[in-house]
Structure formats: structure tokens, C-alpha cells
Design a protein around this motif. Structure first.
Motif, short mmCIF file in Angstrom:
data_model
loop_
_atom_site.label_atom_id
_atom_site.label_comp_id
_atom_site.label_asym_id
_atom_site.label_seq_id
_atom_site.Cartn_x
_atom_site.Cartn_y
_atom_site.Cartn_z
N PHE A 92 45.44 29.84 33.88
CA PHE A 92 46.64 30.36 34.85
C PHE A 92 45.13 31.04 36.04
O PHE A 92 45.87 32.22 36.32
N GLN A 93 44.19 31.26 35.54
CA GLN A 93 43.48 32.49 36.49
C GLN A 93 42.74 31.86 37.65
O GLN A 93 42.84 30.20 37.75
N SER A 94 42.34 32.25 38.42
CA SER A 94 41.57 31.84 40.17
C SER A 94 39.42 31.54 39.02
O SER A 94 39.71 32.28 38.96
N VAL A 95 39.07 30.36 39.77
CA VAL A 95 37.50 30.31 39.66
C VAL A 95 36.92 31.93 39.69
O VAL A 95 36.04 32.29 38.51
N THR A 96 37.24 32.46 40.80
CA THR A 96 36.65 33.63 41.06
C THR A 96 36.97 34.86 40.64
O THR A 96 36.14 35.03 40.21
N ASN A 97 38.18 35.11 39.88
CA ASN A 97 38.68 35.63 38.78
C ASN A 97 38.42 36.09 37.60
O ASN A 97 38.18 36.09 37.01
N CYS A 98 37.87 34.64 37.13
CA CYS A 98 37.40 34.05 35.86
C CYS A 98 35.81 35.24 35.83
O CYS A 98 35.63 35.60 34.20
N LEU A 99 35.45 34.65 36.86
CA LEU A 99 33.44 35.51 37.06
C LEU A 99 33.33 36.65 37.29
O LEU A 99 32.84 37.91 36.50
N ARG A 100 34.82 37.69 37.88
CA ARG A 100 35.13 39.62 37.80
C ARG A 100 35.22 39.97 36.79
O ARG A 100 34.36 40.62 36.37
N PHE A 101 36.25 38.80 35.72
CA PHE A 101 36.41 38.99 34.22
C PHE A 101 35.41 39.50 33.41
O PHE A 101 34.98 40.57 32.66
N THR A 102 34.50 38.03 33.51
CA THR A 102 33.71 38.00 32.86
C THR A 102 32.28 39.34 33.33
O THR A 102 31.49 39.92 32.08
N ARG A 103 31.93 39.30 34.78
CA ARG A 103 31.28 39.84 34.83
C ARG A 103 31.41 41.69 34.10
O ARG A 103 30.79 41.91 33.89
N GLY A 104 32.69 41.76 34.13
CA GLY A 104 33.02 42.95 34.37
C GLY A 104 33.14 42.93 32.58
O GLY A 104 32.54 44.59 32.03
N LEU A 105 33.12 42.48 31.85
CA LEU A 105 33.17 42.54 29.78
C LEU A 105 31.63 42.27 30.07
O LEU A 105 31.60 43.53 28.68
N PHE A 106 30.94 42.36 30.43
CA PHE A 106 29.13 42.84 30.90
C PHE A 106 29.02 44.14 31.34
O PHE A 106 28.43 44.76 30.86
N GLY A 107 30.23 44.96 31.82
CA GLY A 107 29.89 45.90 32.32
C GLY A 107 28.66 46.37 33.87
O GLY A 107 28.89 47.29 33.96
N LYS A 108 29.42 44.93 34.14
CA LYS A 108 28.48 45.53 35.54
C LYS A 108 29.27 45.30 36.41
O LYS A 108 30.32 44.72 36.30
N ALA A 109 29.34 45.94 37.51
CA ALA A 109 29.95 46.12 38.75
C ALA A 109 29.94 45.36 39.64
O ALA A 109 29.33 44.33 39.99
N PRO A 110 31.41 45.46 40.35
CA PRO A 110 31.69 44.51 40.98
C PRO A 110 30.30 44.10 42.26
O PRO A 110 29.96 44.85 42.47
N ASP A 111 30.42 42.72 42.22
CA ASP A 111 29.32 42.37 43.72
C ASP A 111 30.22 40.69 43.77
O ASP A 111 29.43 40.00 43.98
N PRO A 112 30.41 41.28 45.24
CA PRO A 112 31.53 39.55 45.70
C PRO A 112 29.92 38.84 46.16
O PRO A 112 30.08 37.42 46.01
N ALA A 113 28.61 39.59 46.74
CA ALA A 113 27.97 38.62 47.58
C ALA A 113 27.32 37.86 46.30
O ALA A 113 27.16 36.58 46.57
N PHE A 114 26.77 38.80 45.10
CA PHE A 114 26.25 37.77 44.50
C PHE A 114 27.15 36.51 43.04
O PHE A 114 27.02 35.85 42.98
#
Length: 308
Positions: A92-114
Motif C-alpha cells: 500500500f506504499q507508492s513506488v516513490t515512498n518505497c524508495l524514500r523510506f529505504t534511502r532513509g534507512l541508510f541515513g541518506k538525506a532526501p534527494d528527489p532529483a537522484f
């Protein structure tokens, strides 16, 4: 140049005494595609799990980008992206939110362009707002790869990435893998599709019963261990192979009236010219001649088959 991954005398023994890995040694070059082949239960997934820090080491060590996978776990793990064999997506998550969540788990700052770049590279941009449960199997596989890439790893593990994917989508995935290599990503691929390894790998590793049997350049391996087979179809059947042809160790196929001659793919002297001359001298008339090169699958089967 330091290898992307270095495995030294790695062993894994589970509580029941099962030895899943037996003193494994291997080096994976930076920027290469390595295909790891082996039958079910050979130790492929265990090896990947140990390198990624998901399974504890019994003995030996693993270096990822020069970092010890145990002593420097966080530094080594952030260099790795893992696409497991099983689908692991929140429906029930969107594709973009899946990526945002996983990126956050690795301590990476948000980067919509990437993240946009990752989605576009994997032909997922038009699906960015779709719920993962609405996607086809092939698209879900692409999302799994996107998740593995969203924290900018140098190394990507693909554990059976095209399992259950149709032939057309499988070839699309091969192209994705090739492009990732061009961008400098080191890729380790496990697969049951031998043609997949033959199509995209730089080197091939074969593992069986917890032991790495070989790791070698794909083309070198096929040249060194491959053989060619020549089928010489005759215009009339024969009851036996003439004695004058005994030195060629021919086999005879009654079904298509053919003599079968095997020779080394890299041999300097194949013996074909003298064979054809001797066949003519024996009074046999040829109808057709067909040659066949052994495939990577033939070599793999020979390596892992049980002795009779």
C-alpha cells in the motif's frame, strides 16, 4: 586496484552442524559483472547473505571496498545494494515512498532529483505514484532494483532477479544490468538461467556443496573447457564404423545416419581434414556436415554432476 569484494577462507556452519560454506576464497573485481551459478542448495544465497551481513560468519572474513564486514559493518553495508530473491514490497506504499523510506534507512538525506534519475533509468518514472500492489511482476522486480540503488551503493547483488519473469522482460532486465555496469556499479548475479550468465557476465563462478569450484573469465572458460561436435550425416546407413576410422573415436547415430566426432574447441589441430579424407577413402558418401559449439550450460552441467 583494490577488489570490490574479497572473501578469505570463509566458512559457515549452522547450529545443526550443516556446513553451508567450506573455506570459500574469491575476489570480485571493481566494475565487473560476476554470474554465480550453482544447483539448489549449493550455497549461493548463503554466500550473498554472509557478504551482506545478514548471516553471521563461522570463520574467515569478508572485505567490502576494503572494509571488514564485521568490524566495519556500517561502512561495508552501505556500499552494497541487495535485490533478494523474494519480493519484499509494502503493497500500500507508492513506488516513490518505497524508495524514500529505504534511502532513509541508510541515513541518506532526501534527494528527489537522484530518486527521479533512478526511476527513469529503470523505466519506472510513469509508475512513481502507483501502489506497488498494482504493478506487474516485471515492474515489481524493477522496483526492487530501484530500492537497492536508492542509497547509491557501489556494489549490487541480484539474487535470481528474473525468476518468474517472461522472456521479453528478462531481456529488458539484462539491458538494465548492462547500463548499471556502464555507470560503474559492480554486479554479482545468481541465476538458474544459464543463458543469462552467458549473455551478460564478464566472469562466471560455479559453486556446489558450499565450495567454489572455479571463477574464470567467461570467454576463457568456454574456450578452455568447451568442445565442438561435428555430425557427419551419411547418404546411406552403415552397420558398423569402418576399422580405418577407429582412431577418431566416432559414435554412430542410427536415427539420422550420422557419425559424431568430438574435438577440443581450442585445439590447434582438430583432425577434421584427415577425418574427412579417411571417410572418403572408406567409401562413405556424405549428405551433410553440421558443427555445434558447447554452451556454458554444458560446461556447468559437467562441473556439478555427481560421479556415476
Amino acid at each position: 586496484m583494490e577488489p570490490a569484494i574479497k572473501v578469505e577462507n570463509l566458512s559457515k556452519v549452522y547450529d545443526g552442524g550443516f556446513e553451508a560454506l567450506k573455506s570459500v576464497n574469491l575476489e570480485i573485481k571493481d566494475g565487473e559483472i560476476l554470474a554465480l551459478l550453482g544447483p539448489n542448495g549449493a550455497g549461493k544465497t548463503t554466500l550473498i547473505s554472509v557478504i551482506c551481513g545478514l548471516v553471521n560468519i563461522t570463520s574467515g572474513r569478508v572485505l567490502v571496498g576494503g572494509y571488514d564486514s564485521v568490524k566495519d559493518y556500517r561502512k561495508s553495508r552501505e556500499l552494497i545494494g541487495l535485490v533478494p530473491q523474494e519480493m519484499a514490497l509494502e503493497p500500500f506504499q507508492s513506488v516513490t515512498n518505497c524508495l524514500r523510506f529505504t534511502r532513509g534507512l541508510f541515513g541518506k538525506a532526501p534527494d528527489p532529483a537522484f530518486l527521479e534519475n533512478v526511476l527513469r533509468r529503470l523505466s519506472l518514472w510513469d509508475k512513481r505514484d502507483a501502489l506497488t500492489r498494482e504493478l506487474s511482476g516485471g515492474m515489481k522486480r524493477r522496483v526492487m532494483i530501484a530500492k537497492a540503488l536508492c542509497h547509491e551503493p557501489r556494489i549490487l547483488f541480484l539474487d535470481e532477479p528474473t525468476a518468474g519473469v517472461d522472456v521479453e522482460l528478462r531481456k529488458d532486465m539484462w539491458e538494465v544490468v548492462r547500463k548499471l555496469k556502464e555507470e560503474g556499479v559492480t554486479i554479482i548475479l545468481t541465476t538458474h538461467y544459464i543463458e543469462e550468465a552467458e549473455a551478460i557476465a564478464d566472469r562466471v563462478g560455479v559453486i556446489n556443496k558450499g565450495q567454489v569450484l572455479l571463477i574464470e573469465d567467461k570467454d576463457t572458460l568456454m574456450n578452455r573447457m568447451g568442445h565442438r561436435e561435428m555430425r557427419i550425416e551419411l547418404s546411406a546407413p552403415i552397420t558398423e564404423i569402418p576399422a580405418s576410422l577407429a582412431k577418431y573415436r566416432l559414435e554412430y547415430s542410427e536415427a539420422d545416419q550420422a557419425l559424431v566426432y568430438s574435438y577440443e574447441a581450442n585445439g590447434e589441430r582438430t583432425g577434421i581434414t584427415s577425418l574427412l579424407n579417411d571417410i572418403n577413402a572408406a567409401g562413405l558418401i556424405l549428405r551433410d556436415v553440421v558443427t555445434r559449439q558447447s554452451s556454458l550450460e554444458d560446461i556447468f552441467v559437467d562441473l556439478v554432476k555427481e560421479p556415476a
